[in-house]
Design an enzyme around this catalytic site. Structure first.
Site, short mmCIF file in Angstrom:
data_model
loop_
_atom_site.label_atom_id
_atom_site.label_comp_id
_atom_site.label_asym_id
_atom_site.label_seq_id
_atom_site.Cartn_x
_atom_site.Cartn_y
_atom_site.Cartn_z
N HIS A 86 0.98 -1.19 0.21
CA HIS A 86 -0.02 0.00 0.14
C HIS A 86 0.82 1.35 -0.08
O HIS A 86 2.04 1.49 0.49
CB HIS A 86 -0.93 0.03 1.11
N CYS A 105 1.84 3.21 12.34
CA CYS A 105 2.88 2.73 11.32
C CYS A 105 3.12 4.08 10.32
O CYS A 105 2.80 5.03 10.27
CB CYS A 105 2.52 1.66 10.41
#
Length: 705
Positions: A65, A216
């Site tokens: 992603h 993250c």
């Protein structure tokens, strides 16, 4: 998620052999739908995100992603691989691959929807259903949430029955029953938790409570998957887990009352936790975000064990230092020492760049006697260039005065967090005053961090804890560091600093050329890593004075020239022999022209990470050639950064550029030769051509990578 995924974005027979090919196959579907405008550009962004941290998860899941300017709207593509594709997960290849594409300016609502997918991936019924569905429309509906996992499995079984499978009805019942049973079990678990609440009201029987923070780098997937994983593990262990997700869509702070009532804290993150002091004073486990996904039960057990032992963080956040947050608890002392030093260097470099460039421009405007100009407070004429040159020079000189204190202060910060700043800055200032310079700053920072850590280990009464970070720790640590710097180690370090300076000033001829080659090798070895930073810091320390020696300016010139070689060489190589590189590498090569010209060695990292055995040696040889030639040509540089933009400030600029060009050509030739000697990798144009040729000959064997 109604518009993010459709049947056209689902491939239930993904035949890619590696993660790059898988990303390309799914991205091509996005391009066909008009969701991605530049395939190669988008794949380069996906690869850059993958280089930060592998996106494979335990349980056979891969979630490549990224956020990219080449994405028109948030999009999700799904592929199912029978053979499995390696995405770096510890338990092996992934068979469920989700490619998540978010626009660079995606709004919070879309990112929240993407986060819901991340949470679903922690649901075994959801992933089992994805493995069972037989048509793309059902798979897309399942991901969108239009059908439940049980309905999707039942539909797959019914389709099998219509094809003539006599046992399909029983299979459907069998497949549906576990899902219904699991749903019932989940509901029962929720009900049980609710009915058990009155018993938990008794203080001695209330469940153990944990607050957690997950985050993250991208803030789209891992952040929310770790949260879901911790919450699920908490329910199984009978522990109340409340998670604050600090993702790209922002974050909602936990209620202070919830934090106050918690018995322990779990940080599962790859970027710094925001407002971390809220959680101080509680047993804490601090790990990377993937640990929160892959081993949540262990983390819960660990924090409970710490609570039983009475381990707590210091009130001012003394534990969980910047180095600890960026690393692993099992790292050795040598690794931590390197990170402490790099912490100081990273904060010092902006002062070096600002001060050095201001001084260099001051010299360019006011001439080489500008360092003898009176203070602009006493004499400044608006219409005279000499006054403006003196102004810039004196501002740059003030910036340089912070170099050693900042270096020492942030080394201590890397060791002990904010309590280390005061003694670190004090020790660095003392080092500057006694002429201990750069070496003294290193020593002062390490001593300050060590003293603060030692003070924090002392048990103190609860009544004094409030004044420790603002009074006691700064007072005691500054006094100890000051005593050691003034009385014990300051003079020996100052003598060593003077000896090194004298040695550098005496370097001429062959010795200078060899030093230039060595610095070039160091600058190109790890491309912005610790070895590179040692060489760069060595050079900047030499010019961080009002009147640096010629030797110091020659060293600075050699270091900057060598640091420009790797990205420029990779850019040139992708231009002259593009077939040897993947499309993503060719895209990175375009950016490497600018990065290399700006003296940003990190521009070559994507190439080195993909092929270190060919790229790094090639870059080192070219860097050594450039460094040695720069020293041979007696090129000098007063500015510590800037690349080609400070060429007018370089002594012997023509030969300096020749030195850079020579190194770039050498590195380019070597990397082209070395890459040309290997068999082409899968996914490159050369490999595709080879496979095509092999196919024409009737061969069914793939080209070896």
């Amino acid at each position: 998620m109604s518009e993010m995924i459709t049947a056209d974005l689902v491939d239930l027979d993904l035949s890619a052999e590696n993660k790059e090919a898988a990303a390309r196959a799914l991205a091509e579907r996005m391009v066909a739908k008009g969701r991605v405008t530049d395939l190669d550009g988008f794949l380069a962004d996906v690869a850059a995100r993958e280089a930060q941290m592998p996106t494979g998860l335990d349980g056979g899941i891969g979630i490549p992603h990224c956020r990219s300017e080449h994405v028109t709207e948030p999009t999700l593509a799904f592929g199912r691989s029978a053979a499995g594709i390696d995405f770096g997960a510890a338990d092996g290849p992934a068979d469920l691959i989700f490619l998540i594409a978010a626009p660079a300016g995606a709004d919070d609502a879309h990112l929240t929807i993407l986060s819901s997918l991340a949470r679903q991936l922690m649901n075994a019924e959801f992933t089992d259903a994805l493995r069972a569905v037989s048509d793309a429309e059902t798979a897309a509906a399942l991901v969108r949430g239009d059908v439940t996992p049980a309905e999707a499995v039942a539909g797959a079984a019914a389709e099998g029955a219509s094809a003539g499978d006599a046992s399909a009805t029983g299979a459907t019942d069998t497949a549906t029953a576990p899902a219904a049973a699991s749903a019932g079990a989940a509901a029962g678990s929720t009900t049980t938790g609710t009915t058990a609440a009155p018993e938990a009201e008794a203080p001695e029987e209330r469940p153990f409570r944990i607050v957690a923070v997950t985050s993250c780098p991208t803030g789209i997937a891992h952040t929310y998957m770790a949260a879901e994983s911790l919450e699920n593990a908490g329910r199984e262990a009978g522990v109340e887990v409340t998670v604050e997700t600090q993702g790209s869509a922002g974050f909602t702070r936990l209620d202070p009352a919830v934090i106050a009532a918690a018995d322990g804290v779990v940080f599962a993150h790859d970027v710094p936790v925001r407002e971390k002091d809220r959680f101080a004073g509680k047993p804490t486990v601090d790990v990377g975000v993937k640990a929160g996904i892959n081993r949540p039960a262990e983390l819960i057990s660990e924090v409970r064990a710490k609570a039983e032992r009475g381990e707590k963080t210091a009130p001012a956040g003394a534990t969980g230092t910047p180095v600890d947050r960026a690393g692993d608890s099992t790292e050795g002392y040598g690794t931590k020492l390197r990170k402490w030093l790099m912490s100081g260097v990273s904060y010092m470099v902006p002062f070096v760049a600002a001060g050095g460039l201001l001084i260099a421009v001051g010299f360019a405007i006011g001439g080489w006697t500008v360092n003898k100009a009176p203070s602009v407070m006493d004499h400044f004429v608006w219409t005279q260039s000499d006054s403006w040159g003196a102004l810039l020079f004196q501002i740059g000189g003030m910036a340089f005065n912070f170099l050693v204190p900042v270096l020492a202060g942030y080394i201590a910060y890397g060791m002990a967090d904010r309590p280390g700043l005061v003694p670190g800055f004090v020790g660095g200032a003392i080092s500057l005053s006694i002429n201990a310079g750069f070496l003294g700053g290193l020593a002062a920072g390490l001593i300050a961090g060590g003293v603060v850590l030692a003070i924090q280990r002392v048990r103190i009464p609860a009544a004094m804890r409030g004044i420790m970070p603002v009074v006691v720790i700064p007072l005691i640590s500054s006094a100890v560091v000051g005593f050691l710097m003034f009385v014990v180690i300051g003079k020996p370090i100052a003598a060593a600093q003077k000896g090194m300076t004298d040695w550098l000033n005496g370097l001429t001829g062959t010795n200078a050329v060899l030093l230039g080659a060595l610095l070039g090798l160091m600058m190109c070895f790890d491309l912005g890593g610790p070895v590179n930073k040692v060489a760069y810091t060595f050079a900047t320390a030499g010019i961080a004075v009002a009147s640096p020696s010629d030797s110091a300016m020659k060293i600075m010139a050699a270091v900057m020239a060598a640091g420009m070689v790797p990205p420029l060489a990779m850019a040139l190589a992708t231009t002259v022999r593009g077939k040897l590189f993947t499309p993503a590498e060719r895209e990175n090569g375009k950016a490497a022209w600018v990065l290399g010209a700006s003296f940003i060695s990190e521009g070559a990292i994507p190439f080195a990470a993909a092929d270190p055995l060919r790229v790094i040696p090639s870059a080192m040889v070219g860097g050594a050639v450039t460094g040695s030639l720069s020293m041979m040509f007696d090129a000098t540089l007063r500015a510590p950064h800037g690349g080609i933009f400070v060429v007018p400030l370089i002594g012997n600029p023509f030969f300096y550029l020749i030195a850079i060009a020579a190194g770039v050509c050498v590195s380019t030739a070597l990397v082209v030769v070395l890459k040309g000697m290997r068999k082409p990798a899968q996914g490159t144009p050369a490999a595709a051509s080879a496979e095509s040729a092999a196919g024409k000959k009737g061969s069914k064997q793939p080209v070896a990578a």
